[in-house]
Write a protein that holds these residues in place. Structure first.
Motif, PDB file in Angstrom:
ATOM      1  N   LEU A   6       1.175  -1.157  -0.095  1.00  0.00           N
ATOM      2  CA  LEU A   6       0.137  -0.558  -0.108  1.00  0.00           C
ATOM      3  C   LEU A   6       1.022   1.089  -0.206  1.00  0.00           C
ATOM      4  O   LEU A   6       0.136   1.912  -1.040  1.00  0.00           O
ATOM      5  CB  LEU A   6      -1.003   0.357   1.228  1.00  0.00           C
ATOM      6  N   GLU A   7       2.661   0.897   0.635  1.00  0.00           N
ATOM      7  CA  GLU A   7       2.799   2.412   0.634  1.00  0.00           C
ATOM      8  C   GLU A   7       3.393   2.366  -0.799  1.00  0.00           C
ATOM      9  O   GLU A   7       3.816   3.566  -1.392  1.00  0.00           O
ATOM     10  CB  GLU A   7       3.741   2.096   2.164  1.00  0.00           C
ATOM     11  N   VAL A  12       3.279   5.691  -5.875  1.00  0.00           N
ATOM     12  CA  VAL A  12       3.787   5.577  -7.181  1.00  0.00           C
ATOM     13  C   VAL A  12       2.077   6.651  -7.786  1.00  0.00           C
ATOM     14  O   VAL A  12       2.293   7.570  -8.514  1.00  0.00           O
ATOM     15  CB  VAL A  12       2.864   4.501  -7.709  1.00  0.00           C
ATOM     16  N   MET A  13       1.153   6.826  -7.005  1.00  0.00           N
ATOM     17  CA  MET A  13       0.111   8.110  -7.411  1.00  0.00           C
ATOM     18  C   MET A  13       1.016   8.988  -6.213  1.00  0.00           C
ATOM     19  O   MET A  13       0.471  10.042  -7.434  1.00  0.00           O
ATOM     20  CB  MET A  13      -1.368   6.927  -6.230  1.00  0.00           C
ATOM     21  N   VAL A  32       9.795  -1.864  -6.454  1.00  0.00           N
ATOM     22  CA  VAL A  32       8.411  -1.467  -5.867  1.00  0.00           C
ATOM     23  C   VAL A  32       7.395  -1.630  -6.974  1.00  0.00           C
ATOM     24  O   VAL A  32       6.280  -2.245  -6.837  1.00  0.00           O
ATOM     25  CB  VAL A  32       8.589   0.448  -6.594  1.00  0.00           C
ATOM     26  N   SER A  33       8.053  -2.171  -8.396  1.00  0.00           N
ATOM     27  CA  SER A  33       7.599  -2.676  -9.236  1.00  0.00           C
ATOM     28  C   SER A  33       6.834  -3.777  -8.825  1.00  0.00           C
ATOM     29  O   SER A  33       5.865  -4.305  -9.269  1.00  0.00           O
ATOM     30  CB  SER A  33       7.939  -2.756 -10.664  1.00  0.00           C
ATOM     31  N   LYS A  34       7.328  -4.262  -8.096  1.00  0.00           N
ATOM     32  CA  LYS A  34       7.495  -5.907  -7.762  1.00  0.00           C
ATOM     33  C   LYS A  34       5.801  -5.975  -6.840  1.00  0.00           C
ATOM     34  O   LYS A  34       4.838  -6.917  -6.687  1.00  0.00           O
ATOM     35  CB  LYS A  34       8.280  -6.623  -7.102  1.00  0.00           C
ATOM     36  N   SER A  35       6.065  -4.942  -5.347  1.00  0.00           N
ATOM     37  CA  SER A  35       4.924  -4.984  -4.682  1.00  0.00           C
ATOM     38  C   SER A  35       4.128  -4.109  -5.416  1.00  0.00           C
ATOM     39  O   SER A  35       2.829  -4.370  -5.248  1.00  0.00           O
ATOM     40  CB  SER A  35       5.195  -3.641  -4.280  1.00  0.00           C
ATOM     41  N   GLU A  68      -9.302   5.358  -0.837  1.00  0.00           N
ATOM     42  CA  GLU A  68      -9.577   4.661   0.355  1.00  0.00           C
ATOM     43  C   GLU A  68      -8.652   4.290   1.379  1.00  0.00           C
ATOM     44  O   GLU A  68      -8.279   4.160   1.980  1.00  0.00           O
ATOM     45  CB  GLU A  68     -10.165   3.561  -0.094  1.00  0.00           C
ATOM     46  N   VAL A  69      -7.562   4.150   0.345  1.00  0.00           N
ATOM     47  CA  VAL A  69      -5.575   3.806   0.983  1.00  0.00           C
ATOM     48  C   VAL A  69      -5.807   5.249   2.105  1.00  0.00           C
ATOM     49  O   VAL A  69      -5.133   5.041   3.076  1.00  0.00           O
ATOM     50  CB  VAL A  69      -4.804   3.539  -0.098  1.00  0.00           C
ATOM     51  N   GLU A  70      -5.809   6.338   1.435  1.00  0.00           N
ATOM     52  CA  GLU A  70      -5.385   7.814   1.709  1.00  0.00           C
ATOM     53  C   GLU A  70      -6.384   8.044   3.269  1.00  0.00           C
ATOM     54  O   GLU A  70      -5.302   8.120   4.067  1.00  0.00           O
ATOM     55  CB  GLU A  70      -6.037   8.749   0.636  1.00  0.00           C
TER      56      GLU A  70
END
Length: 305
Positions: A6-7, A12-13, A32-35, A68-70
């Motif tokens: 999620l982080e 990225v967003m 990061v790409s893998k996450s 929602e994540v925020e």
């Protein structure tokens, strides 16, 4: 789905690219790409459109999910702030119960000092009889209790907090005002405001008079020290009282003199045993001990040997 994923998504967003997100998170770009790939797999929908030579595309699903994540991150931050406030005692509450002898004189001064250091803590102080204070602590309803000694009770940890020698309190202009020490014989025939019959100290005071054949004339019996001080100040009679309360009334004309033989007033610190003591409660007890020790050092009352 986990917090690391999620982080990465949130970074990225915010940055608009995986490489800049990796720099922000101090991770490698492949990590990061893998996450992000693992998160997309867990969610079951695409978050980003990757086109060679073009900027990273953000899907409508990613926009909705980011909202929602925020919100969830805001909740986590609120929890972190709450934990920090609790750790630093910048918020929270503390429940204290005390008998009036300490609840109307000693504790207000301690609370003032405590709140200067920890203004965000709400202190709830209830003043009741010693029996009620002990019962409240036994029921785990309060974190700190100050009251007289009693038989052992389950659910209570007890330690002596203060033991002091009783003082003779006299109305303004009383004939004994010039005495350095007042004795039972000095009070023979005097109007006397006595502690209530059920008070254990009352029996020790009565015995001191009986031992020398002195008979003060009891005109009022009452259970609260502050009431006795008010009655004595009005000239109703004199009394033998704990000096902690008595000294607060000197500014109002009350005369306080040492009394011999020594009559001990003892007050105990009660804490509940079935609930862990909070950092706030421990800190407040430190303030109480500090105030008590300063009063003793300044000679505001005698500590019984």
């Amino acid at each position: 789905m986990n917090l690391r994923q999620l982080e990465a998504f949130a970074a990225v967003m915010k940055s608009g690219s995986i490489s800049r997100a990796a720099q922000t998170l101090h991770l490698s770009q492949p990590a990061v790409s893998k996450s992000i790939a693992e998160l997309e797999h867990a969610l079951g929908f695409r978050l980003f459109l990757r086109t060679k030579g073009a900027a990273l595309g953000i899907t409508p699903e990613a926009e909705a999910f980011h909202f929602e994540v925020e919100r969830s991150f805001m909740g986590v931050e609120a929890l972190k702030r709450a934990a920090r406030d609790i750790r630093n005692m910048t918020s929270g509450s503390l429940r204290i119960a005390a008998l009036p002898a300490l609840g109307v004189s000693f504790l207000p001064a301690v609370i003032h000092e405590f709140q200067q250091a920890h203004p965000g803590v709400l202190v709830q102080l209830q003043t009741r009889s010693s029996e009620t204070v002990r019962q409240w602590i036994a029921n785990q309803q309060f974190e700190i209790g100050l009251a007289t000694r009693a038989r052992e009770m389950p659910g209570i940890q007890t330690e002596r907090f203060l033991r002091c020698a009783g003082a003779c309190v006299l109305p303004p202009g009383h004939r004994l005002a010039d005495r350095e020490v007042v004795t039972p014989r000095d009070l023979d025939g005097e109007n006397f405001v006595s502690l209530a019959a059920e008070d254990p100290t009352r029996r020790r005071v009565d015995r001191a008079f009986e031992d020398v054949g002195a008979e003060p004339r009891v005109v009022v019996e009452t259970q609260y020290a502050m009431t006795i001080c008010a009655l004595v100040r009005q000239g109703v009679g004199c009394s033998i009282l704990n000096p902690v309360t008595a000294f607060d009334y000197i500014a109002h004309g009350l005369i306080v003199r040492p009394f011999r033989p020594q009559i001990e007033f003892e007050y105990m610190l009660f804490t509940p045993t079935l609930r862990p003591s909070s950092q706030t409660a421990q800190r407040f007890i430190e303030f109480m001990i500090g105030k008590r020790d300063r009063m003793i050092a300044e000679g505001l009352f005698l500590t019984a040997e």
